[in-house]
Design a protein around this motif. Sequence first.
Motif, mmCIF file in Angstrom:
data_model
loop_
_atom_site.group_PDB
_atom_site.id
_atom_site.type_symbol
_atom_site.label_atom_id
_atom_site.label_comp_id
_atom_site.label_asym_id
_atom_site.label_seq_id
_atom_site.Cartn_x
_atom_site.Cartn_y
_atom_site.Cartn_z
ATOM 1 N N SER A 193 0.825 -1.211 0.000
ATOM 2 C CA SER A 193 0.000 0.000 0.000
ATOM 3 C C SER A 193 0.860 1.262 0.000
ATOM 4 N N TYR A 194 0.608 2.150 -0.955
ATOM 5 C CA TYR A 194 1.231 3.483 -1.004
ATOM 6 C C TYR A 194 2.753 3.433 -0.947
ATOM 7 N N LEU A 195 3.339 2.466 -1.636
ATOM 8 C CA LEU A 195 4.794 2.361 -1.665
ATOM 9 C C LEU A 195 5.387 3.457 -2.540
ATOM 10 N N PRO A 196 6.626 3.853 -2.254
ATOM 11 C CA PRO A 196 7.306 4.813 -3.134
ATOM 12 C C PRO A 196 7.377 4.271 -4.552
ATOM 13 N N GLU A 197 7.327 5.162 -5.515
ATOM 14 C CA GLU A 197 7.371 4.749 -6.915
ATOM 15 C C GLU A 197 8.639 3.963 -7.213
ATOM 16 N N GLY A 198 8.463 2.788 -7.794
ATOM 17 C CA GLY A 198 9.601 1.962 -8.159
ATOM 18 C C GLY A 198 10.182 1.135 -7.034
ATOM 19 N N PHE A 199 9.577 1.213 -5.845
ATOM 20 C CA PHE A 199 10.110 0.494 -4.680
ATOM 21 C C PHE A 199 9.447 -0.868 -4.539
ATOM 22 N N THR A 200 10.255 -1.879 -4.242
ATOM 23 C CA THR A 200 9.744 -3.226 -3.983
ATOM 24 C C THR A 200 10.182 -3.655 -2.591
ATOM 25 N N PRO A 201 9.246 -4.026 -1.711
ATOM 26 C CA PRO A 201 9.634 -4.435 -0.357
ATOM 27 C C PRO A 201 10.381 -5.760 -0.378
ATOM 28 N N PRO A 202 11.163 -6.053 0.649
ATOM 29 C CA PRO A 202 11.887 -7.327 0.714
ATOM 30 C C PRO A 202 10.921 -8.507 0.628
ATOM 31 N N ALA A 203 11.322 -9.543 -0.076
ATOM 32 C CA ALA A 203 10.455 -10.705 -0.280
ATOM 33 C C ALA A 203 10.122 -11.410 1.024
ATOM 34 N N ASP A 204 11.008 -11.305 2.022
ATOM 35 C CA ASP A 204 10.784 -12.008 3.287
ATOM 36 C C ASP A 204 10.174 -11.106 4.354
ATOM 37 N N ARG A 205 9.736 -9.901 3.989
ATOM 38 C CA ARG A 205 9.098 -9.040 4.968
ATOM 39 C C ARG A 205 7.646 -9.466 5.164
ATOM 40 N N VAL A 206 7.231 -9.631 6.422
ATOM 41 C CA VAL A 206 5.859 -10.002 6.772
ATOM 42 C C VAL A 206 5.193 -8.907 7.578
ATOM 43 N N LYS A 207 5.939 -8.283 8.480
ATOM 44 C CA LYS A 207 5.407 -7.293 9.403
ATOM 45 C C LYS A 207 4.922 -6.053 8.657
ATOM 46 N N PRO A 208 3.757 -5.514 9.031
ATOM 47 C CA PRO A 208 3.283 -4.271 8.408
ATOM 48 C C PRO A 208 4.284 -3.129 8.624
ATOM 49 N N TRP A 209 4.099 -2.052 7.865
ATOM 50 C CA TRP A 209 5.061 -0.955 7.887
ATOM 51 C C TRP A 209 4.918 -0.044 9.105
ATOM 52 N N GLY A 210 3.885 -0.209 9.919
ATOM 53 C CA GLY A 210 3.772 0.592 11.135
ATOM 54 C C GLY A 210 2.592 1.543 11.126
ATOM 55 N N THR A 211 2.448 2.281 12.235
ATOM 56 C CA THR A 211 1.250 3.091 12.464
ATOM 57 C C THR A 211 1.114 4.268 11.515
ATOM 58 N N ALA A 212 2.216 4.923 11.165
ATOM 59 C CA ALA A 212 2.116 6.060 10.243
ATOM 60 C C ALA A 212 1.720 5.574 8.849
ATOM 61 N N HIS A 213 2.255 4.431 8.448
ATOM 62 C CA HIS A 213 1.869 3.855 7.162
ATOM 63 C C HIS A 213 0.392 3.449 7.186
ATOM 64 N N ALA A 214 -0.066 2.914 8.317
ATOM 65 C CA ALA A 214 -1.486 2.573 8.439
ATOM 66 C C ALA A 214 -2.351 3.815 8.245
ATOM 67 N N MET A 215 -1.954 4.918 8.869
ATOM 68 C CA MET A 215 -2.673 6.178 8.676
ATOM 69 C C MET A 215 -2.733 6.576 7.210
ATOM 70 N N LEU A 216 -1.605 6.437 6.539
ATOM 71 C CA LEU A 216 -1.532 6.806 5.126
ATOM 72 C C LEU A 216 -2.570 6.063 4.297
ATOM 73 N N CYS A 217 -2.872 4.846 4.694
ATOM 74 C CA CYS A 217 -3.833 4.028 3.950
ATOM 75 C C CYS A 217 -5.253 4.574 4.037
ATOM 76 N N ALA A 218 -5.491 5.546 4.930
ATOM 77 C CA ALA A 218 -6.826 6.131 5.075
ATOM 78 C C ALA A 218 -7.004 7.411 4.261
ATOM 79 N N LYS A 219 -6.007 7.788 3.471
ATOM 80 C CA LYS A 219 -6.035 9.093 2.810
ATOM 81 C C LYS A 219 -7.200 9.269 1.849
ATOM 82 N N GLU A 220 -7.706 8.171 1.283
ATOM 83 C CA GLU A 220 -8.791 8.285 0.312
ATOM 84 C C GLU A 220 -10.160 8.435 0.967
ATOM 85 N N VAL A 221 -10.252 8.164 2.257
ATOM 86 C CA VAL A 221 -11.570 8.188 2.917
ATOM 87 C C VAL A 221 -11.660 9.217 4.035
ATOM 88 N N VAL A 222 -10.599 9.993 4.257
ATOM 89 C CA VAL A 222 -10.608 11.022 5.307
ATOM 90 C C VAL A 222 -10.243 12.364 4.678
#
Length: 302
Positions: free
Chosen positions: A84-113
Motif C-alpha cells: 500500500s502506497y509504496l514509493p514509486e519503483g520500490f519493492t519491499p523485501p520478499a521475506d518481509r511479513v510485518k506491516p510498515w507501522g502506524t504512520a503507514h497505516a494512517m496513510l492508507c486512510a487518505k482516500e476516505v478522510v
Amino acid sequence: MQKPTLVILAAGMASRYGSMKQIAGFGPNNETIMDYSIYDAIKAGFGKVVFIIRKDFADNFKAIVEPKFSGKIQLDYAYQGLDSYLPEGFTPPADRVKPWGTAHAMLCAKEVVNENFVVINADDFYGYDAFKKAYDFCQDGVSESEWGIVGYTLSNTLSKNGTVSRGVCKADGKGNLTEINERTKIYWKDEATNTVAYEDETGEHLVDANSPVSMNFWAFHPTVFEKIQKDFDAFAPANNHNIKAEFFIPLIADNFIKNGGAIKIVPTSSTWFGVTYPEDAPTVKESIQSLVSNGQYPTPLF
C-alpha cells in the motif's frame, strides 16, 4: 464546521497478546474495548469512524462491527498491506511479513478522510474525557500548522504484568510537544511509592510517574497525508534492509515539529487501560465492569 472523524488502527498482528484482540470481548455483554471507544466518540460528537484493517480478516471484522454501529455513525474502511502506497519503483523485501507501522497505516486512510480527524489504537481504552477533549481540539485547534496529541499521566498507563512501551513527552512553556522519547521497557519499580523506571542498553533509569505520555491518540489536519507520503517515500528505501523496521507516527510528528509545526499536548483526566499481556485481560474486564456499575456506561452498550 464538519464533524471530525475517528480513525481506528486495527490492522496490527497482536503478536504479544497472541490473538486478534481487536474483536475480543471484555464488557459484561461481550463488548470490545473498541466498542467503548466508538461509544465515547459518538457521545463526544464525532461524525464518522474509519477502521484501518487487513483485507484478510475484513469479512470477519465487518460481520462483527456493522450490526453494532449501523445507523449510529457513518462507517468506512481502509486496508493496510505491504504494497500500500509504496514509493514509486520500490519493492519491499520478499521475506518481509510485518506491516510498515502506524504512520503507514494512517496513510492508507487518505482516500476516505478529508476532514480533521483523530487516530487511536483499537485495543486501548481511552475514556470519554479524552474523546471530548480531542473533539473540541479538532474543532478549535487543529490546522495545517498545528496538530494535537492527547497526553496521559504515565502512572495511569502501566501494566502490573510486565514492561510496556510508552512515548514519554516533553513540552515547552506553551504546552507544545518538543519531543517524544520512546521507552520500550517501562515498569512499576515500586507502586506504593509511585516509583516508575525504564531500562535501556545502559541500565535502569527512574522516570517521573507524572510525565505526560502518548498512548497513540493524535489529532490531525487532513494535509498530514501529504507529509506522511513524503516521509514514507524516504523511510522505505532507507530501511529496506531491515524487515522489521516500522514507520511510526512519532516519526512524522518529529519531522513536523522540526519543520516549524506545533503539536499541542491535550491533557486528559481519563485513565487508560489495555491488554498488552494475556494476564491484563481480567483487570480490563474488572475495570470496565466498575465503570458500568458506576453508571458511566449502559449495559448492553448498544
